[in-house]
Design a protein around this motif. Structure first.
Motif, short mmCIF file in Angstrom:
data_model
loop_
_atom_site.label_atom_id
_atom_site.label_comp_id
_atom_site.label_asym_id
_atom_site.label_seq_id
_atom_site.Cartn_x
_atom_site.Cartn_y
_atom_site.Cartn_z
N SER A 1 0.82 -1.22 0.00
CA SER A 1 0.00 0.00 0.00
C SER A 1 0.85 1.26 0.00
O SER A 1 0.45 2.29 -0.54
N ASP A 2 2.05 1.21 0.58
CA ASP A 2 2.93 2.38 0.61
C ASP A 2 3.60 2.65 -0.73
O ASP A 2 3.95 3.79 -1.02
N ASN A 3 3.82 1.62 -1.52
CA ASN A 3 4.64 1.76 -2.73
C ASN A 3 3.92 1.54 -4.05
O ASN A 3 4.35 2.04 -5.08
N GLY B 1 10.26 14.74 -13.67
CA GLY B 1 9.77 16.11 -13.86
C GLY B 1 8.51 16.38 -13.04
O GLY B 1 8.39 17.42 -12.39
N ILE B 2 7.58 15.44 -13.05
CA ILE B 2 6.37 15.57 -12.25
C ILE B 2 6.73 15.61 -10.76
O ILE B 2 6.22 16.44 -10.00
N GLU B 3 7.63 14.74 -10.33
CA GLU B 3 8.01 14.70 -8.91
C GLU B 3 8.69 16.00 -8.48
O GLU B 3 8.34 16.58 -7.45
N LEU C 1 8.68 13.70 -2.54
CA LEU C 1 9.32 12.71 -1.68
C LEU C 1 10.45 12.07 -2.48
O LEU C 1 10.23 11.57 -3.58
N THR C 2 11.64 12.06 -1.91
CA THR C 2 12.78 11.46 -2.60
C THR C 2 12.53 9.99 -2.92
O THR C 2 12.90 9.52 -3.99
N ILE C 3 11.87 9.29 -2.01
CA ILE C 3 11.60 7.87 -2.22
C ILE C 3 10.77 7.63 -3.48
O ILE C 3 10.88 6.59 -4.12
#
Length: 131
Positions: free
Chosen positions: A30-32, A68-70, A98-100
């Protein structure tokens, strides 16, 4: 071309399902899953558009686009924040940097590349075998 359209639709359904049923999924999924599936969808989208190009084009453009979106999430203009607050805006543009997520994007594109190179090729060979 049809296989990429189907891959986009399936990936979107899986991504939305991972958000909808996140409480019933293991935390690691669920986190990824949402970000990984989003990046996979981006890869399949570029393959759909650039069908005649080599797979590496979709990989490179997918990474550039998703990064680009991140990184655009670092820009917090009020009008853009308002768009991100909508359901569609948050699904497309995300909410916050978020870097992750950069790693999740690379993983999603790598998985989609693997499915494209090995899964689609295998299914095409099987189909040709039976014809």
């Amino acid at each position: 071309m049809l296989k990429y359209a189907a891959a986009i639709v399936i990936t979107i359904v899986l991504g939305l399902s991972s958000r909808r049923y996140s409480s019933e999924l293991p935390d690691v999924i669920s986190d990824n899953a949402g970000d990984i599936l989003w990046a996979s969808m981006v890869y399949f989208g570029f393959r759909f558009i650039l069908l005649k190009r080599k797979l590496v084009w979709a990989v490179c453009l997918g990474i550039i686009f998703s990064f680009g979106i991140e990184f655009s999430q670092l820009y917090q203009a009020q009008w853009l924040v308002e768009i991100r607050r909508t359901v569609v805006g948050s699904l497309i543009l995300g909410r916050g940097f978020l870097t992750i997520d950069l790693f999740r994007n690379v993983i999603g594109i790598a998985i989609a590349y693997g499915v494209d190179k090995y899964g689609f090729k295998r299914s095409m060979n099987t189909t040709q075998f039976w014809r």
